[in-house]
Motif scaffolding. Structure first.
Motif, PDB file in Angstrom:
ATOM      1  N   THR A  56       7.152  46.667 -25.280  1.00 52.87           N
ATOM      2  CA  THR A  56       8.362  46.329 -26.031  1.00 52.87           C
ATOM      3  C   THR A  56       8.600  47.276 -27.217  1.00 52.87           C
ATOM      4  O   THR A  56       9.735  47.443 -27.655  1.00 52.87           O
ATOM      5  CB  THR A  56       8.316  44.864 -26.548  1.00 52.87           C
ATOM      6  OG1 THR A  56       7.085  44.657 -27.237  1.00 52.87           O
ATOM      7  CG2 THR A  56       8.427  43.880 -25.404  1.00 52.87           C
ATOM      8  N   ASP A  57       7.546  47.905 -27.719  1.00 56.08           N
ATOM      9  CA  ASP A  57       7.693  48.879 -28.810  1.00 56.08           C
ATOM     10  C   ASP A  57       8.484  50.082 -28.275  1.00 56.08           C
ATOM     11  O   ASP A  57       8.077  50.693 -27.291  1.00 56.08           O
ATOM     12  CB  ASP A  57       6.280  49.317 -29.260  1.00 56.08           C
ATOM     13  CG  ASP A  57       6.320  50.302 -30.425  1.00 56.08           C
ATOM     14  OD1 ASP A  57       7.378  50.937 -30.657  1.00 56.08           O
ATOM     15  OD2 ASP A  57       5.274  50.454 -31.088  1.00 56.08           O
ATOM     16  N   PRO A  58       9.620  50.397 -28.908  1.00 53.07           N
ATOM     17  CA  PRO A  58      10.437  51.515 -28.416  1.00 53.07           C
ATOM     18  C   PRO A  58       9.674  52.849 -28.362  1.00 53.07           C
ATOM     19  O   PRO A  58      10.040  53.745 -27.602  1.00 53.07           O
ATOM     20  CB  PRO A  58      11.597  51.604 -29.410  1.00 53.07           C
ATOM     21  CG  PRO A  58      11.413  50.524 -30.396  1.00 53.07           C
ATOM     22  CD  PRO A  58      10.205  49.710 -30.060  1.00 53.07           C
ATOM     23  N   ARG A  59       8.595  52.960 -29.137  1.00 51.53           N
ATOM     24  CA  ARG A  59       7.817  54.209 -29.088  1.00 51.53           C
ATOM     25  C   ARG A  59       7.083  54.379 -27.762  1.00 51.53           C
ATOM     26  O   ARG A  59       6.793  55.494 -27.345  1.00 51.53           O
ATOM     27  CB  ARG A  59       6.768  54.239 -30.221  1.00 51.53           C
ATOM     28  CG  ARG A  59       7.350  54.382 -31.609  1.00 51.53           C
ATOM     29  CD  ARG A  59       6.234  54.340 -32.643  1.00 51.53           C
ATOM     30  NE  ARG A  59       5.529  53.060 -32.618  1.00 51.53           N
ATOM     31  CZ  ARG A  59       4.362  52.829 -33.243  1.00 51.53           C
ATOM     32  NH1 ARG A  59       3.774  53.800 -33.923  1.00 51.53           N
ATOM     33  NH2 ARG A  59       3.809  51.635 -33.187  1.00 51.53           N
ATOM     34  N   THR A  60       6.718  53.264 -27.116  1.00 49.23           N
ATOM     35  CA  THR A  60       5.873  53.354 -25.918  1.00 49.23           C
ATOM     36  C   THR A  60       6.469  52.691 -24.664  1.00 49.23           C
ATOM     37  O   THR A  60       5.979  52.932 -23.560  1.00 49.23           O
ATOM     38  CB  THR A  60       4.491  52.699 -26.187  1.00 49.23           C
ATOM     39  OG1 THR A  60       4.708  51.400 -26.782  1.00 49.23           O
ATOM     40  CG2 THR A  60       3.644  53.536 -27.110  1.00 49.23           C
ATOM     41  N   ALA A  61       7.515  51.874 -24.830  1.00 47.62           N
ATOM     42  CA  ALA A  61       8.026  51.073 -23.702  1.00 47.62           C
ATOM     43  C   ALA A  61       8.321  51.915 -22.459  1.00 47.62           C
ATOM     44  O   ALA A  61       7.941  51.538 -21.344  1.00 47.62           O
ATOM     45  CB  ALA A  61       9.263  50.301 -24.132  1.00 47.62           C
ATOM     46  N   ASP A  62       8.984  53.057 -22.640  1.00 45.47           N
ATOM     47  CA  ASP A  62       9.383  53.874 -21.480  1.00 45.47           C
ATOM     48  C   ASP A  62       8.196  54.362 -20.665  1.00 45.47           C
ATOM     49  O   ASP A  62       8.304  54.554 -19.460  1.00 45.47           O
ATOM     50  CB  ASP A  62      10.204  55.089 -21.946  1.00 45.47           C
ATOM     51  CG  ASP A  62      11.633  54.679 -22.270  1.00 45.47           C
ATOM     52  OD1 ASP A  62      12.018  53.543 -21.905  1.00 45.47           O
ATOM     53  OD2 ASP A  62      12.362  55.483 -22.897  1.00 45.47           O
ATOM     54  N   ILE A  63       7.064  54.572 -21.335  1.00 40.74           N
ATOM     55  CA  ILE A  63       5.880  55.103 -20.650  1.00 40.74           C
ATOM     56  C   ILE A  63       5.405  54.131 -19.563  1.00 40.74           C
ATOM     57  O   ILE A  63       4.862  54.540 -18.545  1.00 40.74           O
ATOM     58  CB  ILE A  63       4.740  55.367 -21.670  1.00 40.74           C
ATOM     59  CG1 ILE A  63       5.203  56.339 -22.759  1.00 40.74           C
ATOM     60  CG2 ILE A  63       3.486  55.880 -20.979  1.00 40.74           C
ATOM     61  CD1 ILE A  63       4.214  56.492 -23.918  1.00 40.74           C
ATOM     62  N   PHE A  64       5.650  52.837 -19.801  1.00 38.45           N
ATOM     63  CA  PHE A  64       5.140  51.814 -18.874  1.00 38.45           C
ATOM     64  C   PHE A  64       6.188  51.347 -17.867  1.00 38.45           C
ATOM     65  O   PHE A  64       5.925  50.459 -17.064  1.00 38.45           O
ATOM     66  CB  PHE A  64       4.623  50.598 -19.677  1.00 38.45           C
ATOM     67  CG  PHE A  64       3.406  50.932 -20.508  1.00 38.45           C
ATOM     68  CD1 PHE A  64       2.128  50.759 -19.994  1.00 38.45           C
ATOM     69  CD2 PHE A  64       3.540  51.442 -21.795  1.00 38.45           C
ATOM     70  CE1 PHE A  64       1.012  51.083 -20.746  1.00 38.45           C
ATOM     71  CE2 PHE A  64       2.425  51.770 -22.559  1.00 38.45           C
ATOM     72  CZ  PHE A  64       1.163  51.590 -22.026  1.00 38.45           C
ATOM     73  N   ARG A  65       7.378  51.964 -17.921  1.00 37.55           N
ATOM     74  CA  ARG A  65       8.521  51.520 -17.109  1.00 37.55           C
ATOM     75  C   ARG A  65       8.169  51.464 -15.612  1.00 37.55           C
ATOM     76  O   ARG A  65       8.550  50.519 -14.928  1.00 37.55           O
ATOM     77  CB  ARG A  65       9.679  52.505 -17.347  1.00 37.55           C
ATOM     78  CG  ARG A  65      11.058  51.966 -17.126  1.00 37.55           C
ATOM     79  CD  ARG A  65      11.542  50.940 -18.126  1.00 37.55           C
ATOM     80  NE  ARG A  65      11.984  51.481 -19.408  1.00 37.55           N
ATOM     81  CZ  ARG A  65      12.199  50.721 -20.489  1.00 37.55           C
ATOM     82  NH1 ARG A  65      11.974  49.421 -20.444  1.00 37.55           N
ATOM     83  NH2 ARG A  65      12.598  51.258 -21.605  1.00 37.55           N
ATOM     84  N   ALA A  66       7.455  52.470 -15.107  1.00 36.18           N
ATOM     85  CA  ALA A  66       7.192  52.554 -13.656  1.00 36.18           C
ATOM     86  C   ALA A  66       5.804  52.025 -13.286  1.00 36.18           C
ATOM     87  O   ALA A  66       5.344  52.203 -12.161  1.00 36.18           O
ATOM     88  CB  ALA A  66       7.330  54.010 -13.201  1.00 36.18           C
ATOM     89  N   THR A  67       5.140  51.385 -14.243  1.00 39.68           N
ATOM     90  CA  THR A  67       3.738  50.989 -14.018  1.00 39.68           C
ATOM     91  C   THR A  67       3.618  49.629 -13.345  1.00 39.68           C
ATOM     92  O   THR A  67       4.370  48.706 -13.657  1.00 39.68           O
ATOM     93  CB  THR A  67       3.003  50.970 -15.380  1.00 39.68           C
ATOM     94  OG1 THR A  67       3.012  52.285 -15.909  1.00 39.68           O
ATOM     95  CG2 THR A  67       1.573  50.509 -15.235  1.00 39.68           C
ATOM     96  N   ASP A  68       2.660  49.534 -12.443  1.00 34.64           N
ATOM     97  CA  ASP A  68       2.299  48.254 -11.826  1.00 34.64           C
ATOM     98  C   ASP A  68       1.486  47.470 -12.865  1.00 34.64           C
ATOM     99  O   ASP A  68       0.291  47.702 -13.045  1.00 34.64           O
ATOM    100  CB  ASP A  68       1.462  48.536 -10.564  1.00 34.64           C
ATOM    101  CG  ASP A  68       0.921  47.273  -9.927  1.00 34.64           C
ATOM    102  OD1 ASP A  68       1.152  46.167 -10.461  1.00 34.64           O
ATOM    103  OD2 ASP A  68       0.271  47.389  -8.876  1.00 34.64           O
ATOM    104  N   MET A  69       2.154  46.564 -13.563  1.00 37.71           N
ATOM    105  CA  MET A  69       1.500  45.859 -14.675  1.00 37.71           C
ATOM    106  C   MET A  69       0.448  44.862 -14.187  1.00 37.71           C
ATOM    107  O   MET A  69      -0.460  44.516 -14.936  1.00 37.71           O
ATOM    108  CB  MET A  69       2.543  45.152 -15.550  1.00 37.71           C
ATOM    109  CG  MET A  69       3.519  46.095 -16.242  1.00 37.71           C
ATOM    110  SD  MET A  69       2.724  47.408 -17.218  1.00 37.71           S
ATOM    111  CE  MET A  69       2.131  46.474 -18.620  1.00 37.71           C
ATOM    112  N   VAL A  70       0.579  44.413 -12.942  1.00 30.86           N
ATOM    113  CA  VAL A  70      -0.438  43.492 -12.406  1.00 30.86           C
ATOM    114  C   VAL A  70      -1.770  44.237 -12.316  1.00 30.86           C
ATOM    115  O   VAL A  70      -2.809  43.747 -12.764  1.00 30.86           O
ATOM    116  CB  VAL A  70      -0.006  42.943 -11.022  1.00 30.86           C
ATOM    117  CG1 VAL A  70      -1.100  42.074 -10.413  1.00 30.86           C
ATOM    118  CG2 VAL A  70       1.290  42.166 -11.143  1.00 30.86           C
TER     119      VAL A  70
END
Ligand code: HEM
Length: 166
Positions: free
Chosen positions: A75-89
């Motif tokens: 959710t932090d705008p500094r890092t959010a995009d980095i996790f956009r395509a990540t399989d969070m599970v």
């Protein structure tokens, strides 16, 4: 000739057997390219004894800390995009395993090496700093004593070398 045939037959047998043993991904997770699972992939030696594991509140405490860190990171705008395509599970599971392994909780880390997992993301030093802040905030929420937080962070700090590529 017969030896060659035997070798080929054996390797045809051995390769699928190995691939089956390597827990590349679990139900509910996206497939990843094959890799060799090893405790060394965790990137740090575990603490001895269960003092750190207990101080972190065991599996439940670590699970909340991983969730708190990932919630902030996504959710932090500094890092959010980095996790956009990540399989969070998968990321949640492998981080729990890794933290548990390092903290002396006795888990087996089945994920990729830090170099492998981060080589295509192009992280910068500032991203690393932001993630550490998110982890610190998550540990503070769990009332982890400051010196205990720092002992854990000291284990993670050298991973800068393998995760930051730009
Ligand atoms: C001490 C530092 C770090 C540790 C211990 C760590 C740990 C991990 C672990 C365990 C995985 C999963 C490995 C697997 O899937 O097999 C992973 C992947 C990932 N990490 Fe890190 N990480 C660190 C630094 C960072 C930083 C600074 C960022 C960005 C701010 C980041 C973003 C990611 C992303 C986006 C993935 C998923 C890659 C993919 O989708 O393939 N990591 N990390």
């Amino acid at each position: 000739m017969r030896l060659l045939a035997l070798t080929l037959a054996l390797s045809a047998f051995a390769v699928p057997a190995l691939a089956q043993n390597a827990p590349h991904h679990r139900a509910g997770e996206e497939a990843v390219d094959p890799y060799e699972a090893s405790p060394a992939n965790a990137g740090a030696e575990p603490f001895e004894g269960d003092e750190m594991w207990t101080a972190f509140g065991g599996a439940e405490g670590v699970s909340r800390i991983v969730d708190g860190m990932l919630e902030r990171s996504t959710t932090d705008p500094r890092t959010a995009d980095i996790f956009r395509a990540t399989d969070m599970v998968r990321l949640r599971r492998t981080l729990r395993e890794q933290f548990c392994f390092i903290l002396g909780g006795g888990c087996i880390y089945t994920g990729r090496s830090m170099a492998d997992a981060h080589d295509e993301i192009g992280l910068q030093a500032s991203d690393f700093g932001a993630l550490v802040e998110h982890l610190q905030a998550a540990m503070r929420d769990e009332s982890i004593p400051f010196h205990v937080q720092n002992r854990f962070l000291a284990k993670l700090a050298p991973m800068h070398r393998d995760t930051v590529t730009r």
